[in-house]
Design an enzyme around this catalytic site. Structure first.
Site, PDB file in Angstrom:
ATOM      1  N   HIS A   1      44.023  36.909  43.761  1.00 43.14           N
ATOM      2  CA  HIS A   1      43.152  36.434  44.841  1.00 43.14           C
ATOM      3  C   HIS A   1      42.108  37.487  45.149  1.00 43.14           C
ATOM      4  O   HIS A   1      42.392  38.682  45.090  1.00 43.14           O
ATOM      5  CB  HIS A   1      43.978  36.128  46.106  1.00 43.14           C
ATOM      6  CG  HIS A   1      43.252  35.252  47.069  1.00 43.14           C
ATOM      7  ND1 HIS A   1      42.410  35.764  48.025  1.00 43.14           N
ATOM      8  CD2 HIS A   1      43.220  33.909  47.198  1.00 43.14           C
ATOM      9  CE1 HIS A   1      41.899  34.764  48.718  1.00 43.14           C
ATOM     10  NE2 HIS A   1      42.369  33.626  48.236  1.00 43.14           N
TER      11      HIS A   1
ATOM     12  N   HIS B   1      38.470  28.304  41.705  1.00 42.05           N
ATOM     13  CA  HIS B   1      38.676  27.948  43.128  1.00 42.05           C
ATOM     14  C   HIS B   1      39.691  26.796  43.151  1.00 42.05           C
ATOM     15  O   HIS B   1      40.804  26.950  42.646  1.00 42.05           O
ATOM     16  CB  HIS B   1      37.311  27.602  43.719  1.00 42.05           C
ATOM     17  CG  HIS B   1      37.226  27.525  45.218  1.00 42.05           C
ATOM     18  ND1 HIS B   1      38.264  27.816  46.054  1.00 42.05           N
ATOM     19  CD2 HIS B   1      36.183  27.173  46.044  1.00 42.05           C
ATOM     20  CE1 HIS B   1      37.886  27.658  47.314  1.00 42.05           C
ATOM     21  NE2 HIS B   1      36.628  27.256  47.334  1.00 42.05           N
TER      22      HIS B   1
ATOM     23  N   ASP C   1      47.577  27.975  45.206  1.00 39.75           N
ATOM     24  CA  ASP C   1      47.648  26.882  44.225  1.00 39.75           C
ATOM     25  C   ASP C   1      48.909  26.915  43.379  1.00 39.75           C
ATOM     26  O   ASP C   1      49.222  25.943  42.693  1.00 39.75           O
ATOM     27  CB  ASP C   1      46.436  26.949  43.283  1.00 39.75           C
ATOM     28  CG  ASP C   1      45.158  26.601  44.002  1.00 39.75           C
ATOM     29  OD1 ASP C   1      45.196  25.709  44.860  1.00 39.75           O
ATOM     30  OD2 ASP C   1      44.127  27.237  43.720  1.00 39.75           O
TER      31      ASP C   1
HETATM   32  N1  COA Z   1      45.417  36.404  35.359  1.00 43.42           N
HETATM   33  C1  COA Z   1      45.311  37.546  34.670  1.00 43.42           C
HETATM   34  N2  COA Z   1      44.661  38.624  35.131  1.00 43.42           N
HETATM   35  C2  COA Z   1      44.083  38.521  36.323  1.00 43.42           C
HETATM   36  C3  COA Z   1      44.142  37.371  37.093  1.00 43.42           C
HETATM   37  C4  COA Z   1      44.856  36.283  36.570  1.00 43.42           C
HETATM   38  N3  COA Z   1      44.969  35.150  37.249  1.00 43.42           N
HETATM   39  N4  COA Z   1      43.472  37.550  38.235  1.00 43.42           N
HETATM   40  C5  COA Z   1      43.001  38.795  38.202  1.00 43.42           C
HETATM   41  N5  COA Z   1      43.357  39.379  37.040  1.00 43.42           N
HETATM   42  C6  COA Z   1      43.090  40.735  36.637  1.00 43.42           C
HETATM   43  C7  COA Z   1      41.713  40.906  36.046  1.00 43.42           C
HETATM   44  O1  COA Z   1      41.694  40.663  34.668  1.00 43.42           O
HETATM   45  C8  COA Z   1      41.450  42.342  36.387  1.00 43.42           C
HETATM   46  O2  COA Z   1      42.183  43.151  35.516  1.00 43.42           O
HETATM   47  P1  COA Z   1      41.585  44.512  34.943  1.00 43.42           P
HETATM   48  O3  COA Z   1      41.280  45.355  36.159  1.00 43.42           O
HETATM   49  O4  COA Z   1      42.655  45.034  34.072  1.00 43.42           O
HETATM   50  O5  COA Z   1      40.325  44.110  34.225  1.00 43.42           O
HETATM   51  C9  COA Z   1      42.079  42.494  37.759  1.00 43.42           C
HETATM   52  O6  COA Z   1      43.122  41.553  37.797  1.00 43.42           O
HETATM   53  C10 COA Z   1      41.118  42.230  38.907  1.00 43.42           C
HETATM   54  O7  COA Z   1      40.553  40.965  38.715  1.00 43.42           O
HETATM   55  P2  COA Z   1      39.156  40.471  39.317  1.00 43.42           P
HETATM   56  O8  COA Z   1      38.530  39.528  38.340  1.00 43.42           O
HETATM   57  O9  COA Z   1      38.348  41.629  39.765  1.00 43.42           O
HETATM   58  O10 COA Z   1      39.613  39.716  40.566  1.00 43.42           O
HETATM   59  P3  COA Z   1      38.719  38.699  41.378  1.00 43.42           P
HETATM   60  O11 COA Z   1      38.800  39.100  42.767  1.00 43.42           O
HETATM   61  O12 COA Z   1      37.356  38.515  40.831  1.00 43.42           O
HETATM   62  O13 COA Z   1      39.480  37.345  41.051  1.00 43.42           O
HETATM   63  C11 COA Z   1      40.408  35.263  41.190  1.00 43.42           C
HETATM   64  C12 COA Z   1      40.059  36.522  41.962  1.00 43.42           C
HETATM   65  C13 COA Z   1      41.126  34.290  42.106  1.00 43.42           C
HETATM   66  C14 COA Z   1      39.108  34.590  40.684  1.00 43.42           C
HETATM   67  C15 COA Z   1      41.309  35.637  39.987  1.00 43.42           C
HETATM   68  O14 COA Z   1      42.468  36.262  40.443  1.00 43.42           O
HETATM   69  C16 COA Z   1      41.600  34.453  39.098  1.00 43.42           C
HETATM   70  O15 COA Z   1      40.801  34.119  38.208  1.00 43.42           O
HETATM   71  N6  COA Z   1      42.771  33.786  39.317  1.00 43.42           N
HETATM   72  C17 COA Z   1      43.109  32.612  38.542  1.00 43.42           C
HETATM   73  C18 COA Z   1      42.422  31.391  39.103  1.00 43.42           C
HETATM   74  C19 COA Z   1      43.022  30.967  40.420  1.00 43.42           C
HETATM   75  O16 COA Z   1      44.229  30.888  40.571  1.00 43.42           O
HETATM   76  N7  COA Z   1      42.156  30.615  41.376  1.00 43.42           N
HETATM   77  C20 COA Z   1      42.567  30.137  42.688  1.00 43.42           C
HETATM   78  C21 COA Z   1      42.206  31.118  43.754  1.00 43.42           C
HETATM   79  S1  COA Z   1      42.853  30.626  45.319  1.00 43.42           S
END
Ligand code: COA
Length: 380
Positions: A265, A226, A316
């Site tokens: 996201h 987050h 971010d």
């Molecule tokens: N880097 C690499 N791969 C990513 C990724 C990232 N930042 N975000 C998502 N993915 C990938 C996942 O590995 C998954 O791949 P797969 O289908 O091959 O396994 C796919 O994208 C879907 O990811 P998922 O975990 O289902 O998405 P989510 O909705 O749970 O995640 C976040 C959302 C924000 C938690 C995630 O994108 C993330 O961890 N981002 C980095 C942290 C961040 O910037 N947070 C700030 C949010 S405002």
């Protein structure tokens, strides 16, 4: 799974689950649109100050000039911290991260409010405004104390964003710097039922107090998935170090299932509209300062991540480059998110108090039942 069947309606991480009604913010993840109280983020971030947007979130309408002047004055009059809160910061600063210090200081603010248990909207609104005003002071004081510098008292002649920069750096920002900070605060102020806001609403739903709700918000925002991502983005840019190293770095990260910070996201499946605005500001800012290094690395990461995973930057991703250009220390990246989001948390707290029902979902029990009880002496 229970009895081999997935419970109807169960969604891990509450993904796509509607968990309540709200009139505060609309996030359209399919079209990449964001609205606060019906106004587009593009309009708000180019025309409004943080104070104006905070008024909109808390009061439900855009202020006219007189209302804004009164509100801005009111907020600036609330910036000073009680002496005991400054003493707490002096005590904890050197042993905590800024988010931990903010969480502790905000929790302690309750001790100076005789109306902490007040249950009317007037009390909650006053407490929300007070915390919007004080978060920035707490973060700035933490920074100055932790770095053994004299604290810089708030300057009531400066707007919220400019005053924050002044309290951190000790220098009055230029107009362009203040505007960039203002825009960043506007863009982070609100985002519907994100994890920290939802958690704050859960706290309110037990009819707990505003300070507890804001402390909850900070604790949840702190996590790297987050608000903690903000700081992690700049650390990632520093670890990569040059545009040439982006490609191998990203490939290595993806092959090891490591997340690229500031990318992806839960709700936006297209470009995050906030990131689009911040990208332009980051580019302008980098050009103005003559340091394009971080922007160029970020731009390359964006292109590689889109090619490899069809993922876009989130809010971010570019903000940390702007903070860097503003001379703000890296460790304040996540707390800056909090000093903005406190206005959204407060608006949601007011909405939840106004139409409350205890938030108490069910869980999906997957453990055993009816086990044979074993007396303590017979247990292995
Ligand atoms: N880097 C690499 N791969 C990513 C990724 C990232 N930042 N975000 C998502 N993915 C990938 C996942 O590995 C998954 O791949 P797969 O289908 O091959 O396994 C796919 O994208 C879907 O990811 P998922 O975990 O289902 O998405 P989510 O909705 O749970 O995640 C976040 C959302 C924000 C938690 C995630 O994108 C993330 O961890 N981002 C980095 C942290 C961040 O910037 N947070 C700030 C949010 S405002």
């Amino acid at each position: 799974m229970v009895n081999g069947k997935l419970s109807a309606g169960f969604k891990k991480g509450l993904e796509d689950v509607i968990a309540g009604e709200s009139k505060i913010c609309k996030v359209d993840g399919k079209r990449g649109r964001l609205y606060y109280r019906g106004y587009s983020i593009e309009d708000l971030s180019t025309n409004c100050t943080f104070e104006e947007v905070t008024y909109l979130l808390l009061e439900g309408k855009l202020p006219n000039r007189k209302e804004l002047a009164r509100f801005t004055k009111e907020l600036s009059s609330m910036r000073n911290l009680p002496k005991y809160v400054v003493e707490i910061l002096e005590e904890v600063a050197h042993r905590t991260t800024p988010m931990e210090a903010l969480r502790t200081a905000v929790s302690s603010l309750a001790g100076g409010d005789k109306d902490v248990e007040g249950i009317t909207t007037d009390y909650h609104l006053a407490q929300g405004k007070s915390m919007v005003a004080k978060f920035a002071t707490i973060v700035a004081y933490y920074h100055r104390i932790n770095n053994k510098m004299e604290i810089v008292k708030p300057d009531p002649s400066l707007g919220h964003a400019a005053n924050f920069l002044y309290m951190v750096t000790g220098k009055r920002p230029s107009e362009i710097e203040a505007m960039a900070m203002d825009q960043d605060l506007v863009l982070h102020a609100e985002h519907s039922f994100n994890a920290s806001t939802f958690a704050a609403r859960i706290t309110v739903s037990t009819l707990s107090d505003m300070y507890s709700a804001m402390t909850t918000g900070i604790g949840v925002l702190k996590g790297p998935l987050h608000g903690g991502a903000s700081e992690a983005v700049m650390r990632q840019l520093q670890a990569i170090g040059s545009v040439e190293k982006v490609e191998p770095y990203v490939k290595d990260a993806l092959s090891k299932h490591r997340r690229m910070m500031g990318i992806g996201h839960r709700v936006y499946k297209v470009y995050d509209p906030r990131a689009r605005i911040l990208k332009k500001t980051a580019e302008r800012f980098s050009k103005a300062t003559g340091d394009m290094k971080w922007y160029n690395i970020a731009d390359k990461i964006e292109r590689v991540m889109f090619r490899e995973k069809k993922l876009y930057p989130n809010v971010d991703f570019f903000s940390s480059i702007i903070y860097n250009g503003l001379g703000l220390p890296l460790e304040l990246d996540s707390p800056i998110f909090a000093i903005s989001r406190v206005s959204g948390w407060s608006a949601h707290a007011l909405e939840q108090y106004g139409d409350n029902r205890l938030i108490r979902p069910l869980d999906y029990y997957t453990g055993p039942i009816d086990l044979k009880f074993i007396p303590i002496d017979e247990r292995k």
